[in-house]
Write an enzyme that holds these catalytic residues in place. Structure first.
Site, PDB file in Angstrom:
ATOM      1  N   ILE A   1       1.746  -4.873  43.381  1.00 29.52           N
ATOM      2  CA  ILE A   1       0.853  -3.722  43.269  1.00 29.52           C
ATOM      3  C   ILE A   1       0.581  -3.374  41.813  1.00 29.52           C
ATOM      4  O   ILE A   1       1.513  -3.232  41.012  1.00 29.52           O
ATOM      5  CB  ILE A   1       1.481  -2.505  43.976  1.00 29.52           C
ATOM      6  CG1 ILE A   1       1.720  -2.803  45.466  1.00 29.52           C
ATOM      7  CG2 ILE A   1       0.620  -1.267  43.810  1.00 29.52           C
ATOM      8  CD1 ILE A   1       2.626  -1.804  46.156  1.00 29.52           C
ATOM      9  N   SER A   2      -0.692  -3.224  41.460  1.00 33.75           N
ATOM     10  CA  SER A   2      -1.100  -2.677  40.160  1.00 33.75           C
ATOM     11  C   SER A   2      -0.389  -3.385  39.011  1.00 33.75           C
ATOM     12  O   SER A   2      -0.498  -4.594  38.855  1.00 33.75           O
ATOM     13  CB  SER A   2      -0.848  -1.163  40.154  1.00 33.75           C
ATOM     14  OG  SER A   2      -1.449  -0.538  39.046  1.00 33.75           O
ATOM     15  N   ALA A   3       0.381  -2.626  38.192  1.00 31.53           N
ATOM     16  CA  ALA A   3       1.078  -3.223  37.048  1.00 31.53           C
ATOM     17  C   ALA A   3       2.192  -4.158  37.477  1.00 31.53           C
ATOM     18  O   ALA A   3       2.758  -4.875  36.642  1.00 31.53           O
ATOM     19  CB  ALA A   3       1.644  -2.127  36.138  1.00 31.53           C
TER      20      ALA A   3
ATOM     21  N   GLY B   1       1.455  -6.537  39.453  1.00 30.86           N
ATOM     22  CA  GLY B   1       0.709  -7.768  39.711  1.00 30.86           C
ATOM     23  C   GLY B   1       1.214  -8.964  38.916  1.00 30.86           C
ATOM     24  O   GLY B   1       1.437 -10.040  39.485  1.00 30.86           O
TER      25      GLY B   1
END
Length: 288
Positions: free
Chosen positions: A95-97, A99
């Site tokens: 998820i998000s950072a 990734g």
């Protein structure tokens, strides 16, 4: 959902992690300012027969910041955790950072990763030292100040939940509040309030800022497992071109562009579609 939180040490390095549910394992790489107590998207996974394993990434929660010397070192410890749990293979949801951590795992440990799901992911160069957003984030979420920052945000969210939601919306969405209002429910406002009460940056966000730009096109092209990429067309936190870039680079990957109001694709009127898409993808790849 009953959550079991534990910590294990490897050569003096602590890795904190949580376990929820029973069934085929999904390893979650949480986003920035989070930890093993993350909640977004978990209910659908548990209700559909998956075990959700969430390590606090290096510098977050009780996980040693030393585990995050670089992405390669951090992923060594995630694999040690899988060995500790006696798990040969897992689905990875990043998820998000988080990734880049998921991408590195899939690219370098293909024998351990069954599938990769990227949600609102950072997949290429993101915040850089010259950027205003980088400088502001580094000041607000520095280890010396982040505790005060989050305590203030949490207190204000508890007192004025909708007001704080409106103030935070521009950081998550390219839509104005008036444009997004029809997609936002009271449950969304309360979910943001709860998020603000559990968020902490520790040393983790500084590590994220240093490492999110370490992923290269070679890493993406090295991924061989089935990959699903999910991103909102209205995401302001991480631009949509990160998703397009990943889809172009990862062989055979599938891109799902969502109409959700912003970065937090588990909230809003289209949240059910987010859950349905992930579950359908994972179930189609389950081991028999």
């Amino acid at each position: 959902m009953e959550r079991k939180v534990e910590a294990v040490s490897f050569d003096g390095i602590t890795v904190e992690y949580s376990l929820i549910g029973e069934g085929e394992p999904v390893l979650v790489m949480h986003g920035g300012h989070s930890n093993c107590n993350e909640e977004f998207g978990y209910q659908a996974l548990v209700e559909n027969g998956f075990t959700v394993i969430t390590p606090s990434r290096p510098g977050y929660g009780r996980t040693s910041k030393e585990a995050g010397k670089d992405l390669a070192k951090a992923c060594e410890y995630y694999v040690k955790l899988l060995d500790h749990l006696k798990l040969k293979n897992v689905h990875v949801l990043a998820i998000s950072a988080g990734g880049p951590s998921g991408i590195w795992l899939a690219a370098n440990y293909p024998e351990r990763i069954s599938t990769l799901t990227l949600q609102s992911p950072v997949t290429k160069e993101w915040l850089k030292p010259p950027d205003k957003e980088y400088k502001v984030a580094r000041a607000l979420f520095h280890p010396k100040t982040e505790k005060v920052t989050w305590r203030l945000v949490a207190a204000l969210s508890n007192l004025f939940p909708r007001f704080i939601f409106k103030q935070m919306l521009p950081s998550f969405s390219k839509l104005t509040y008036a444009q997004a209002k029809g997609q936002i429910s009271e449950d969304d406002v309360d979910a943001i309030r709860k998020m603000n009460n559990r968020q902490r940056s520790g040393f983790g966000f500084l590590l994220d800022l240093a490492q999110v730009n370490a992923i290269t096109s070679d890493d993406l092209r090295a991924i061989t497992c089935p990959t699903l990429i999910m991103h909102s067309k209205h995401d302001r936190s991480v631009p949509l071109d990160h998703a397009h870039y990943a889809q172009e680079q990862i062989p055979g990957s599938k891109l799902c562009i969502l109409e959700s109001w912003g970065h937090l694709i588990w909230l809003g009127a289209s949240s059910a579609l987010t859950d349905e898409t992930v579950i359908a993808f994972l179930q189609s790849k389950q081991r028999s």
